[in-house]
Design a protein around this motif. Structure first.
Motif, mmCIF file in Angstrom:
data_model
loop_
_atom_site.group_PDB
_atom_site.id
_atom_site.type_symbol
_atom_site.label_atom_id
_atom_site.label_comp_id
_atom_site.label_asym_id
_atom_site.label_seq_id
_atom_site.Cartn_x
_atom_site.Cartn_y
_atom_site.Cartn_z
ATOM 1 N N PHE A 316 0.841 -1.197 0.000
ATOM 2 C CA PHE A 316 0.000 0.000 0.000
ATOM 3 C C PHE A 316 0.880 1.252 0.000
ATOM 4 C CE2 PHE A 316 -2.258 -3.451 2.056
ATOM 5 C CZ PHE A 316 -3.466 -3.473 1.358
ATOM 6 N N THR A 317 0.524 2.209 -0.832
ATOM 7 C CA THR A 317 1.375 3.379 -1.057
ATOM 8 C C THR A 317 1.637 4.197 0.203
ATOM 9 O OG1 THR A 317 -0.605 4.629 -1.713
ATOM 10 C CG2 THR A 317 0.701 3.621 -3.482
ATOM 11 N N ARG A 321 5.649 2.023 7.243
ATOM 12 C CA ARG A 321 6.339 1.077 8.132
ATOM 13 C C ARG A 321 6.800 -0.168 7.360
ATOM 14 N NH1 ARG A 321 5.276 -0.517 14.459
ATOM 15 N NH2 ARG A 321 7.420 -1.240 14.687
ATOM 16 N N PHE A 322 5.981 -0.649 6.422
ATOM 17 C CA PHE A 322 6.357 -1.736 5.514
ATOM 18 C C PHE A 322 6.071 -1.236 4.103
ATOM 19 C CE2 PHE A 322 7.107 -5.412 8.286
ATOM 20 C CZ PHE A 322 6.634 -4.939 9.501
ATOM 21 N N SER A 323 6.972 -0.431 3.597
ATOM 22 C CA SER A 323 6.727 0.307 2.364
ATOM 23 C C SER A 323 6.690 -0.606 1.141
ATOM 24 C CB SER A 323 7.825 1.359 2.164
ATOM 25 O OG SER A 323 9.053 0.719 1.856
ATOM 26 N N PRO A 324 6.078 -0.141 0.045
ATOM 27 C CA PRO A 324 6.067 -0.919 -1.197
ATOM 28 C C PRO A 324 7.457 -1.328 -1.664
ATOM 29 C CG PRO A 324 4.491 0.874 -1.355
ATOM 30 C CD PRO A 324 5.245 1.079 -0.070
ATOM 31 N N LYS A 325 8.459 -0.518 -1.374
ATOM 32 C CA LYS A 325 9.836 -0.857 -1.756
ATOM 33 C C LYS A 325 10.246 -2.203 -1.185
ATOM 34 C CE LYS A 325 14.604 0.734 -1.149
ATOM 35 N NZ LYS A 325 15.485 1.764 -0.514
ATOM 36 N N ARG A 326 9.829 -2.475 0.054
ATOM 37 C CA ARG A 326 10.188 -3.746 0.686
ATOM 38 C C ARG A 326 9.483 -4.921 0.012
ATOM 39 N NH1 ARG A 326 12.819 -3.767 5.155
ATOM 40 N NH2 ARG A 326 13.923 -5.313 3.899
ATOM 41 N N SER A 327 8.235 -4.705 -0.391
ATOM 42 C CA SER A 327 7.509 -5.760 -1.111
ATOM 43 C C SER A 327 8.148 -6.040 -2.462
ATOM 44 C CB SER A 327 6.036 -5.364 -1.310
ATOM 45 O OG SER A 327 5.324 -5.433 -0.092
ATOM 46 N N ILE A 339 9.852 -17.705 -10.288
ATOM 47 C CA ILE A 339 8.695 -18.130 -9.502
ATOM 48 C C ILE A 339 7.492 -17.290 -9.896
ATOM 49 C CG2 ILE A 339 7.733 -18.268 -7.163
ATOM 50 C CD1 ILE A 339 10.680 -18.728 -6.229
ATOM 51 N N ASN A 340 6.363 -17.931 -10.067
ATOM 52 C CA ASN A 340 5.124 -17.258 -10.462
ATOM 53 C C ASN A 340 4.685 -16.298 -9.358
ATOM 54 O OD1 ASN A 340 2.264 -16.699 -10.865
ATOM 55 N ND2 ASN A 340 2.294 -18.311 -12.409
ATOM 56 N N VAL A 341 4.674 -14.999 -9.656
ATOM 57 C CA VAL A 341 4.289 -14.007 -8.655
ATOM 58 C C VAL A 341 3.414 -12.932 -9.290
ATOM 59 C CG1 VAL A 341 6.475 -12.763 -9.004
ATOM 60 C CG2 VAL A 341 5.120 -12.321 -6.950
ATOM 61 N N SER A 342 2.341 -12.584 -8.598
ATOM 62 C CA SER A 342 1.488 -11.450 -8.958
ATOM 63 C C SER A 342 1.717 -10.364 -7.921
ATOM 64 C CB SER A 342 0.013 -11.857 -8.968
ATOM 65 O OG SER A 342 -0.226 -12.899 -9.893
ATOM 66 N N TYR A 343 1.809 -9.110 -8.384
ATOM 67 C CA TYR A 343 2.083 -8.019 -7.459
ATOM 68 C C TYR A 343 1.104 -6.883 -7.677
ATOM 69 C CZ TYR A 343 4.435 -4.050 -5.234
ATOM 70 O OH TYR A 343 4.718 -2.950 -4.458
ATOM 71 N N ALA A 344 0.544 -6.372 -6.579
ATOM 72 C CA ALA A 344 -0.358 -5.221 -6.633
ATOM 73 C C ALA A 344 0.121 -4.176 -5.626
ATOM 74 C CB ALA A 344 -1.787 -5.646 -6.312
ATOM 75 N N GLU A 345 0.322 -2.962 -6.094
ATOM 76 C CA GLU A 345 0.683 -1.834 -5.237
ATOM 77 C C GLU A 345 -0.506 -0.880 -5.249
ATOM 78 O OE1 GLU A 345 3.992 1.670 -5.435
ATOM 79 O OE2 GLU A 345 4.737 -0.393 -5.619
#
Length: 377
Positions: A316-317, A321-327, A339-345
């Motif tokens: 979440f933008t 505390r756990f910023s999108p950069k870390r994700s 590895i198959n990964v879907s990502y949503a920010e």
């Protein structure tokens, strides 16, 4: 009157594990209990189970109510239930109170079988890896050889990720929300301030406060208030409270004047009445210690080499505390291994707490992913 799309009245269960658990700290627990709840039904193939891992102050009570008089349902009731994103008409959902917790699982306020007294300060530090091992024992007890998925937000997301590392063949999907591969120095600092608020409380008694009949309430209140500040964004705090005051004019004294002060006082009081301080300390230590790369983020791709599950990562933008950069660090390491990964920010104003909100776009992403997990159209 039955609530729409609710799992209804639920009842917690207790799993007694008599298989010794070797903790990362070196301590051996010969026996322990985990409190858990389940929703929905396990299908004949036993392949529709989703384990939901809780965050710092969460527990096993994900959805439904214990009685019609309960004021609030489980903490993720908006997500879990019949026809909700995690549909209990299709999935068998499991919530567990982690080892060391304060809601029924073996923890600091439990009785130590050797001393016949509360564990208190003697209860060992437990890590995320230890939690995953104990959760695996519960999953085996339930007769499940492979989970359809493991889901979690924040600290729960770290557990979901660790499941894919520790037991790669025991889950098909890992859903990691508002999490990180490890804590930043700033996050560790916040946790240390919270712990110091507790351990310097005169009622803490080095963690052995149960026998005195008092709790380090003042310290736990401050720890929770600090936590709430970090869970919210500046924008949402401004929108909800701004500089609004409780009275029409300043009172020019030390009493609570601003609405944000009143909110933090309420959250601190509520938490201090419900949560155990020793558990809070240990939960934050588990957060601090978690680092599958052992301090070298370049190795995250190497750590992920054995992963077999597919991933959904959500950030979440406004979550500072756990910023999108870390994700995105997690996403990159997964992609490095094909590895198959879907990502949503997602754009959200709620800060870290956004993972608990009933945002339509957020829930639709989860709904779609869960439907694909079972091959549903």
């Amino acid at each position: 009157m039955k609530e729409k799309n609710s799992v209804g009245i639920v009842k917690p269960q207790i799993f007694v594990c008599k298989n010794p658990l070797q903790l990362d700290s070196g301590v051996m627990l010969n026996e322990y209990e985990l409190t858990y709840e389940t929703y929905g039904k396990l299908n004949t193939k036993r392949d529709n189970a989703v384990l939901v891992c809780h965050a710092l102050s969460g527990n096993h009570h994900l959805a439904g109510r214990y009685s019609n008089q309960d004021k609030h349902p489980g903490w993720w009731d908006s997500l879990i239930g019949p026809n909700k994103p995690l549909d209990t008409n299709k999935f068998f959902v499991i919530g567990v109170n982690n080892l060391g917790g304060s809601h029924g699982s073996t923890g600091p306020k439990s009785i130590n079988p050797k001393t016949k007294k509360a564990w208190g300060s003697k209860f060992p530090i437990v890590t995320i890896q230890d939690w995953v091992n104990s959760q695996n024992e519960l999953i085996k007890f339930l007769g499940i050889s492979q989970l359809a998925g493991v889901l979690g937000g924040s600290l729960g997301g770290m557990q979901a990720m660790q499941w894919s590392i520790q037991y790669p063949d025991k889950l098909k999907h890992s859903i990691v929300i508002a999490a990180a591969p490890n804590l930043t120095a700033q996050n560790i600092a916040f946790n240390q301030v919270a712990r110091q608020a507790i351990v310097t409380d005169s009622d803490f008694n080095k963690g052995d406060y149960y026998k005195s009949g008092v709790t380090p309430r003042a310290g736990l209140r401050i720890a929770r208030m600090l936590g709430h500040i970090t869970y919210l964004s500046d924008d949402v705090m401004g929108a909800k409270f701004g500089r609004r005051i409780k009275n029409s004019n300043y009172q020019y004294n030390l009493d609570t004047e601003f609405e944000i002060e009143s909110y933090l006082n309420y959250q601190g009081d509520k938490f201090a009445n419900e949560f155990d301080a020793n558990t809070y300390i240990r939960m934050t230590k588990a957060l601090d210690y978690y680092d599958p790369t052992k301090g070298n983020k370049k190795k995250l791709s190497t750590v992920f080499k054995g992963i077999q599950s597919k991933f959904l990562i959500i950030s979440f933008t406004s979550d500072w505390r756990f910023s999108p950069k870390r994700s995105r660090e997690i996403v990159k390491a997964l992609l490095d291994n094909n590895i198959n990964v879907s990502y949503a920010e997602l754009t959200a104003s709620s800060g870290h707490d956004a993972f608990l909100m009933s945002d339509e776009k957020y829930h639709n992403i989860l709904r779609s992913y869960f439907q694909r997990m079972l091959g549903a159209k």
